[in-house]
Design a protein around this motif. Structure first.
Motif, PDB file in Angstrom:
ATOM      1  N   GLN A 281       0.795  -1.242  -0.047  1.00 41.33           N
ATOM      2  CA  GLN A 281      -0.119  -0.042   0.118  1.00 41.33           C
ATOM      3  C   GLN A 281       0.833   1.346  -0.144  1.00 41.33           C
ATOM      4  O   GLN A 281       0.341   2.361  -0.578  1.00 41.33           O
TER       5      GLN A 281
ATOM      6  N   TYR B 223      -4.695  -9.677   5.143  1.00 40.90           N
ATOM      7  CA  TYR B 223      -4.598  -8.228   4.226  1.00 40.90           C
ATOM      8  C   TYR B 223      -3.154  -7.991   4.120  1.00 40.90           C
ATOM      9  O   TYR B 223      -2.664  -7.078   3.552  1.00 40.90           O
TER      10      TYR B 223
ATOM     11  N   GLU C 174      -6.056  -8.199  -5.789  1.00 38.65           N
ATOM     12  CA  GLU C 174      -6.197  -8.346  -4.260  1.00 38.65           C
ATOM     13  C   GLU C 174      -6.219  -7.011  -3.670  1.00 38.65           C
ATOM     14  O   GLU C 174      -5.734  -5.915  -4.089  1.00 38.65           O
ATOM     15  N   SER C 175      -7.115  -6.926  -2.514  1.00 40.11           N
ATOM     16  CA  SER C 175      -7.157  -5.727  -1.729  1.00 40.11           C
ATOM     17  C   SER C 175      -5.851  -5.320  -1.029  1.00 40.11           C
ATOM     18  O   SER C 175      -5.745  -4.065  -0.869  1.00 40.11           O
TER      19      SER C 175
ATOM     20  N   SER D 169      -4.616   0.438  -5.751  1.00 38.38           N
ATOM     21  CA  SER D 169      -5.564   0.507  -6.783  1.00 38.38           C
ATOM     22  C   SER D 169      -5.452   1.611  -7.750  1.00 38.38           C
ATOM     23  O   SER D 169      -6.232   1.473  -8.817  1.00 38.38           O
TER      24      SER D 169
ATOM     25  N   SER E 112     -11.760  -4.731  -6.092  1.00 43.09           N
ATOM     26  CA  SER E 112     -10.642  -5.314  -5.509  1.00 43.09           C
ATOM     27  C   SER E 112     -11.160  -6.346  -4.529  1.00 43.09           C
ATOM     28  O   SER E 112     -12.009  -6.160  -3.647  1.00 43.09           O
TER      29      SER E 112
ATOM     30  N   PRO F   6     -10.786  -9.670  -1.731  1.00 43.07           N
ATOM     31  CA  PRO F   6     -10.090 -10.427  -0.785  1.00 43.07           C
ATOM     32  C   PRO F   6      -9.555 -11.827  -1.242  1.00 43.07           C
ATOM     33  O   PRO F   6     -10.051 -12.277  -2.188  1.00 43.07           O
TER      34      PRO F   6
ATOM     35  N   ASN G 262     -10.430  -8.519   5.216  1.00 39.65           N
ATOM     36  CA  ASN G 262     -11.190  -7.646   6.001  1.00 39.65           C
ATOM     37  C   ASN G 262     -11.923  -8.195   7.384  1.00 39.65           C
ATOM     38  O   ASN G 262     -11.839  -9.622   7.241  1.00 39.65           O
TER      39      ASN G 262
END
Lengths: 433, 312
Positions: free
Chosen positions: A324, B61, B260-261, B265, B281, B283, B289
């Protein structure tokens, strides 16, 4: 020179982020290329397509299928150990004059770029072989050719996997667990050169040699491992160099070098953690083995032990979901004090370095070296200021710019600058903490 | 002599005390299972029930390729009776040194407590490239595609493997593991029919994914993989590749981008805007989540997300 080398790097850095306008241009180029080829039935333009397929076939599965034909398992290497080759090439120079650097009484480490070879060089070639030996042992061999001269055994050892009571034994020739940097091979580091204290305290190759290590993972709620080691360390290659130990070539267990290391680790949060090492070692200076040796502080009135002790602290912040942000920080500080022979001077050296990941493939590092705090006959006061920028296109290649300024009272300051390339062939290495 | 005996006694008592602290007797002999990802942890709970204690080394995650080899995980592995992992070199960057440092003979390769779940499934995407050219294809998994745990067939095969191994390690629990695995199979068959019915509209739908990690799902649901945002596995996207991908998506009418999350994105959204494709997106693991607490939750959410977007 640094600016010259940095220019292509900046270009690469800017290329990291795909902007809308850049994408727009690429799309236009792509559309123009398609228009030029219009009429001809071309395979869809994803480079992964390698197998000759008719357009009709490729229409559905193109990019997806190029790797899908089951044939054999290239990953299986039959009975060979996992093998890899790591090449560290460098281009750069030491100081305005090499003699300035030598006059500073700062010997280079064995896997630093050589003082004898300015310009292009091959800092190190490493050949690594690792394998399970049997259900009880694993074995590893790391051969290195530093600066294109001579084959060395950096490490060659067996390690147990199934002793009871959380014990583990390592035997062979290996790097001591003492400190943080000393445990690491060149390619795990974010700087082209080892810390300045390496060659001064441990000799050019760091504290490594034939020996035995026993360690125990203590039954505590946090990770705590206690290591005890014994090494037969020989005399220094360069007799002018005072390294802390090296008298272990003679018979008598009293001449061996012994180390004790307590390593502890805590997760502070999910992203932040610290690793604390407490280190101590005792042994004999090569010149101090015999009673009456003039090199000993007291004129060699009695054979005496040399002590080395210190600590290392690593703080790391790396989000669990690295994709991220692609941001992380690692900050390591190591300090050692030593006393050559009983009643000798207490001398110290250390460094502190931080490496910050600023983008997916970019790492910036800074290191401050302090030698001679407190200063002594064998450890004059010196300062090193180093910076590095590392670009890692994939898991298997790295390009690094490295510069260091070396200063101290009574010596002209020297500059060191290198461009380093590092590639790894073969088995996928893991990333230890 | 008296003094010697007293020292001897003290040593024995001290030794016993240390041993008691170091190796406490367990109230009940539950198998301690450590899984590399949360989905495998959940499958171990499904099969093991109250006879197992389960922990996962990574979170749902996280990108399972890049888990940090933290020393605290060494401690977790040190106490494990069983290590269950994806294999096919998914965890090659972090798991091998942890297992070596764990000083735990029960989970070393070749032991019953070392469960490579990929041995239960039929592996896809084994690279058909000479070994010395493999890395030119990117950070390709040389043993085949390890992203296999989502389709129900895979989960079923893994649960059967776990039941067999748990029985080897805890024979008294055999009947219970067997029963729980059968119950799970029955539930999965029911859910599988429901998922297949709901996902029927996805058959033949062309998708682009970020990493080549949805191939098993694509095969299961009949999705057609048209390309990837990564130019090669593990290699960051470039402008040129993205432009080519956009051209390809327009040419082939690709309407769906999946990732994938844990991947950013932004670029997928940019491609979505250029092509009109929808970005979803997804999982890829239990725990992606907080609402996804089990394998069934995971697949439910994937099917729901895909069908709701594909329907629009």
């Amino acid at each position: 020179m640094v600016a010259l080398l940095a220019t292509p790097f900046l270009g690469l850095f800017l290329q990291q982020q795909i902007t809308s306008s850049e994408l727009e241009k690429a799309i236009q180029r792509d559309a123009a290329a398609s228009a030029a080829a219009a009429g001809a039935p071309t395979a869809p333009p994803i480079p992964e397509v390698s197998s000759p397929q008719s357009p009709a076939e490729s229409a559905s599965t193109v990019a997806a299928d190029s790797l899908q034909l089951p044939s054999r398992r290239p990953g299986s290497s039959l009975m060979n150990p996992a093998m890899s080759v790591i090449l560290d090439g460098t281009f750069g120079y030491y100081g305005r004059h090499r003699s300035d650097f030598e006059a500073a009484r700062l010997p280079v480490a064995g896997d630093d770029p050589s003082l004898d070879r300015e310009g292009f060089g091959m800092q190190e070639v490493e050949l690594a072989f690792q394998s399970a030996v049997d259900p009880y042992l694993e074995g590893a061999l790391f051969l290195t050719i530093p600066n294109l001269g001579g084959l060395e055994v950096e490490e060659g050892f067996l390690v147990t996997t199934s002793l009871p009571f959380n014990l583990q034994v390592k035997a062979g020739s290996f790097r001591s667990q003492l400190g943080r940097n000393n445990t690491q091979h060149l390619h795990l580091q974010s700087f082209t050169r080892r810390p300045l204290f390496t060659a001064l305290l441990f000799g050019p190759d760091g504290l490594r040699g034939p020996g035995l290590q026993a360690s125990v993972l203590l039954p505590l709620p946090w990770f705590t491992t206690f290591y005890l080691e014994a090494f037969s360390l020989g005399p220094p290659d360069d007799p002018a160099l005072v390294t802390t130990f090296g008298g272990g070539g003679r018979r008598d267990p009293g001449n061996l070098t012994y180390t004790a290391v307590l390593e502890q680790y805590w997760d502070l949060t999910e992203s932040a953690s610290i690793l604390l090492g407490l280190n101590a070692a005792a042994g004999r200076l090569f010149d101090c083995l015999d009673v009456g040796s003039p090199a000993c502080p007291d004129g060699g009135a009695r054979p005496s032990r040399t002590l080395l002790y210190g600590g290392d602290l690593t703080y790391r912040w790396k989000p669990a979901n690295i994709a991220q942000t692609y941001a992380s920080v690692q900050w390591t500080t190591e300090l050692f004090l030593r006393k050559i022979a009983d009643g000798g001077q207490t001398e110290g050296a250390g460094y502190s370095e931080a490496v910050v990941q600023v983008a997916r493939r970019w790492y910036l590092g800074g290191r401050f070296d302090l030698v001679g705090a407190p200063a002594g006959d064998a450890l004059p006061r010196r300062y090193g200021y180093a910076a590095s920028a590392t670009f890692a296109p994939s898991e298997f290649s790295r390009f690094r710019l490295y510069a260091q300024e070396i200063a101290g009272p009574g010596i002209p300051s020297s500059t060191v600058a290198f461009f380093q390339t590092e590639i790894s062939l073969g088995a996928h290495g893991a990333h230890p903490y | 002599m008296q003094a010697h005996r007293s020292v001897y006694l003290q040593t024995v008592v001290l030794g016993a005390a240390v041993a008691a602290v170091a190796f406490p007797a367990r109230a009940e002999a539950r198998l301690r299972v450590v899984a590399s990802i949360e989905t495998l942890a959940d499958l171990a709970r499904e099969v093991g029930g109250s006879r197992v204690e389960v922990e996962s080394l990574s979170h749902g995650y996280q990108d399972p390729h890049f888990v940090q080899a933290k020393p605290s995980l060494v401690l977790t592995l040190n106490r494990a009776d069983v290590l269950s992992y994806v294999g096919l070199e998914l965890e090659v960057g972090w798991l091998p040194p942890l297992v070596q440092q764990s000083r735990n003979s029960k989970i070393q390769t070749g032991q019953a407590g070392n469960i490579d779940c990929s041995t239960a499934i039929s592996v896809q995407d084994i690279p058909n490239v000479p070994a010395d050219q493999l890395r030119a294809m990117g950070d390709v998994h040389p043993m085949g595609n390890p992203h296999y745990w989502i389709p129900p067939d895979s989960a079923l095969a893994i649960s059967r493997l776990l039941a067999r191994r748990f029985t080897t390690l805890d024979p008294a629990g055999g009947p219970e593991f067997e029963k729980r695995a059968r119950d799970f199979e029955a539930r999965l068959q029911k859910k599988g029919l429901e998922w297949a019915r709901r996902a029927a509209s996805l058959r033949g739908v062309k998708v682009v994914s970020y990493h080549k990690s949805w191939s098993y799902v694509a095969r299961w649901l009949g999705l057609v993989e048209a390309g990837y945002i990564e130019p090669k596995p593990g290699i960051p996207p470039t402008a040129n590749h993205t432009a080519q991908l956009i051209g390809l998506m327009k040419q082939q009418g690709v309407r769906l981008i999946i990732l994938e999350s844990f991947y950013p994105s932004a670029l997928a959204n940019l491609i979505g805007r250029e092509t009109g494709a929808r970005v979803v997106s997804l999982p890829s693991d239990v725990g992606a989540n907080p609402a996804i607490r089990s394998y069934v939750d995971l697949v439910d959410e994937i099917v729901t997300a895909l069908t709701s977007l594909a329907a629009k």
